[in-house]
Design a protein around this motif. Structure first.
Motif, PDB file in Angstrom:
ATOM      1  N   PRO A 277       0.800  -1.224   0.000  1.00 30.21           N
ATOM      2  CA  PRO A 277       0.000   0.000   0.000  1.00 30.21           C
ATOM      3  C   PRO A 277       0.839   1.283   0.000  1.00 30.21           C
ATOM      4  N   LYS A 278       2.094   1.210   0.429  1.00 29.59           N
ATOM      5  CA  LYS A 278       2.880   2.440   0.496  1.00 29.59           C
ATOM      6  C   LYS A 278       3.853   2.579  -0.672  1.00 29.59           C
ATOM      7  N   ASN A 287      -0.194   7.121  -8.135  1.00 27.53           N
ATOM      8  CA  ASN A 287       0.314   8.415  -7.685  1.00 27.53           C
ATOM      9  C   ASN A 287       0.903   9.222  -8.826  1.00 27.53           C
ATOM     10  N   GLN A 288       1.646   8.504  -9.673  1.00 27.75           N
ATOM     11  CA  GLN A 288       2.247   9.204 -10.800  1.00 27.75           C
ATOM     12  C   GLN A 288       1.192   9.825 -11.689  1.00 27.75           C
ATOM     13  N   LYS A 292       0.686  13.700 -12.461  1.00 25.89           N
ATOM     14  CA  LYS A 292       0.701  14.191 -13.834  1.00 25.89           C
ATOM     15  C   LYS A 292      -0.533  15.056 -14.084  1.00 25.89           C
ATOM     16  N   LYS A 293      -1.684  14.545 -13.652  1.00 21.37           N
ATOM     17  CA  LYS A 293      -2.924  15.276 -13.866  1.00 21.37           C
ATOM     18  C   LYS A 293      -2.873  16.628 -13.172  1.00 21.37           C
TER      19      LYS A 293
END
Lengths: 311, 303
Positions: A277-278, A287-288, A292-293
């Motif tokens: 999970p981490k 996360n990437q 990016k968004k």
């Protein structure tokens, strides 16, 4: 179902599962320290380097008494470790290079001695090769008892030297400045690794032992940042793969135990690397994308603002 | 027969030691250790496809799996989730386990056992002959290893400067337009090809010693790449000749004996090397201590 019950009440299965499970637990704990010290491949080298010790011990006493054989393995393992550390510290030779040379020449010596033993007229010699591949199914109750005794000793030692080993694993230089004897700690750690490895030789064999040292530690590391939790998890993962591997190899026909244990362990490692999970690969990918968004949004907002300003 | 064993030993040692030079300089010798184990999986898989232990496809398949090993290890390393050596220690036992399980389950009645792959026996190598048009052309291994040796020599002579620059300064090499990644994989392909070729005469565990030992001896004795290659080749020949002789005298495993001799020459180089040896280092320290004492004394006198 009945078959399963019969299997679990089977005496041999109980012994072997107890042995491999405890071995997995032990190598999980010891392996965590080894990987933290970036010496995880030392286990691989040691398992090869133990061979001449086993052969020499057999030559000297002439019978296959596990205690003496493991004693021989311990001594040649310690010599090999000392050689590797000495060469890589006292010269520009890289650790990896020292490791591979020592590994192969000790293994070569082991083969030389084994071939010599096979030429002797000694009926006892058969089965010494099982140390190369390991044969978990041939574990005896006395072997498991010895493993339990030594393993319990190692675990108690880990608990007693908890803070010393902890600080040594993460920062040896700091340990020295605190006034601890790093040499002694290094010796204790090496001895623990060697003991675990040579017990593993008997059940999973030379080549697969390194996986048993590294796998649980790497898998456990993905789930926590705390040493205590990692140690417990590593022990658990090791134990689960030991028992599960033994189980799978006893329900199927002609499935070797050692490799099956490694397969189960590799599966645990893969799951941990992907789903943690981490730090897991999935969460990293999510996360990437999120970043990016957010970044694209930021740029768009900036553009809008500058356009407004221009107007 | 005896001459053939010597010849095979020398050719295998030469073929292995050449890529070993660059492995030692790059410090990636444990990668070769991993490769030598995983080629077993390649051999097994290729065997299941072609069903012939003498097919050249075995070599192709095994080489491919060797390269795949390197790729997988490096992909794992790039995730930064585990340290570099842990990645090696996880991938190769996995491949090796799969190979062992496949062998014990499906290839029980074929001459394909882990024993012969891992430990090999040079003494049996001359028994497998190369026959063309009914004529005997010597042992098969000799020919295959000779071809591999020639490939290695050609690769290193053609890509000498590229190998040199990518080994010593990968950053500069990339900036100059050489591809360190391409050369790395080319080298690893050679390593796996050599490991596959050598496995049934030397055994895959000892291949590592054949690759690393002579090269490390060369590394300890000189600072120049060309001289290092030369010393490596000489050491490789010397080790194999002495090893085979000693094995005959003691009547024991030839490849094992060569590995022992390799370890000994390496240790001697480590102790007695004039530039990097540990005895030299101790002498230097003594000299420095003496000089320092002298300086301290003379500065006392002056003041």
């Amino acid at each position: 179902m009945e078959q399963l019950l019969a299997l679990f009440s089977d005496y041999t299965f109980q012994i072997v599962a107890l042995g491999t499970g405890f071995l997995g637990l032990l190598s999980g704990v010891v392996g965590t320290y080894a990987t933290l010290r970036k010496e995880s491949l030392l286990g691989d080298a040691l398992s090869h380097a133990a061979l001449p010790g086993i052969a020499l011990a057999f030559l000297l006493i002439g019978k296959k008494d596990l205690v003496y054989l493991l004693g021989g393995a311990l001594i040649s393992g310690l010599i090999a470790t000392a050689l590797i550390q000495w060469i890589s510290k006292k010269s520009t030779v890289k650790f990896d290079n020292a490791l591979s040379v020592v590994l192969s020449s000790f293994f070569g010596l082991g083969l030389v001695l084994l071939t010599h033993i096979q030429g002797l007229e000694n009926a006892n010699q058969a089965g010494l090769e099982k140390f190369i591949y390991g044969q978990a199914s041939s574990m005896l109750l006395s072997d498991v008892q010895l493993l339990l005794a030594v393993g319990a000793g190692i675990l108690v030692l880990v608990l007693l030297l908890w803070k010393e080993l902890k600080v040594f694993a993460f920062d040896p230089v700091f340990t020295q400045t605190l006034g601890f004897q790093t040499r002694i700690l290094q010796f204790i750690l090496s001895a623990m690794i060697i003991l675990t490895v040579i017990f593993g030789l008997e059940s999973v064999g030379v080549i697969l032992m390194s996986a048993l040292l590294i796998g649980p530690a790497v898998a456990a590391r993905q789930w926590s940042d705390r040493l205590g939790v990692v140690l417990i998890l590593a022990g658990l993962f090791g134990m689960v793969s030991g028992v599960a591997g033994t189980f799978i190899s006893s329900i199927g026909r002609q499935i070797p135990t050692g490799p099956t244990i490694v397969l189960v362990l590799s599966l645990i490692v893969m799951i941990s690397l992907i789903f943690s999970p981490k730090r897991g690969l999935i969460i990293r990918w999510v996360n990437q994308r999120r970043k990016k968004k957010a970044y694209i949004k930021q740029i768009e907002e900036k553009q809008e603002r500058s356009e407004k300003y221009a107007r | 027969m005896l001459v053939e064993i010597y010849l095979i030993a020398v050719v295998v040692a030469l073929a292995c030691s050449l890529p070993g030079v660059f492995l030692v300089l790059r410090g990636s010798t444990m990668l070769s250790d991993a490769i030598t184990h995983t080629v077993l999986l390649g051999i097994v898989l290729a065997f299941f496809v072609v069903n012939d232990l003498n097919s050249p496809f075995l070599i192709v398949g095994a080489t491919l799996v060797g390269v795949l090993t390197v790729w997988l290890i490096e992909t794992l390393q790039h995730t930064k989730l585990l340290s570099n050596d842990s990645a090696i220690g996880i991938v190769f036992p996995l491949f090796f386990s799969i190979a062992i399980i496949l062998i014990t389950r499906y290839a029980g009645n074929v001459h394909l056992d882990a024993d012969s792959v891992l430990m090999g026996e040079l003494a049996f190598a001359p028994f497998r002959r190369m026959t063309l048009f009914g004529m005997d052309f010597g042992p098969k291994v000799l020919w295959s290893m000779l071809i591999i040796l020639i490939i290695n020599v050609l690769f290193i002579t053609f890509f000498y400067k590229e190998l040199k620059i990518t080994t010593f300064d990968p950053g500069l090499a990339a900036a100059l337009g050489f591809s360190p990644v391409f050369l790395h994989y080319a080298l690893m392909t050679l390593v796996s090809l050599t490991a596959v070729g050598a496995y049934d005469s030397v055994g895959s565990i000892l291949v590592v010693g054949f690759m690393v030992g002579p090269a490390l001896t060369g590394y300890l004795l000189t600072h120049r790449l060309k001289r290092m290659i030369l010393i490596t080749l000489i050491t490789a020949v010397f080790n194999s000749l002495v090893g085979v002789k000693a094995a005959f005298v003691l009547d024991t495993s030839i490849a094992g004996m060569i590995a022992v001799v390799t370890g000994i020459t390496c240790l001697l180089a480590f102790l007695f090397s004039p530039s990097k040896g540990s005895i030299q280092a101790i002498r230097n320290r003594w000299k420095q201590r003496k000089n320092l004492k002298k300086q301290a004394a003379s500065s006392h006198i002056k003041s």
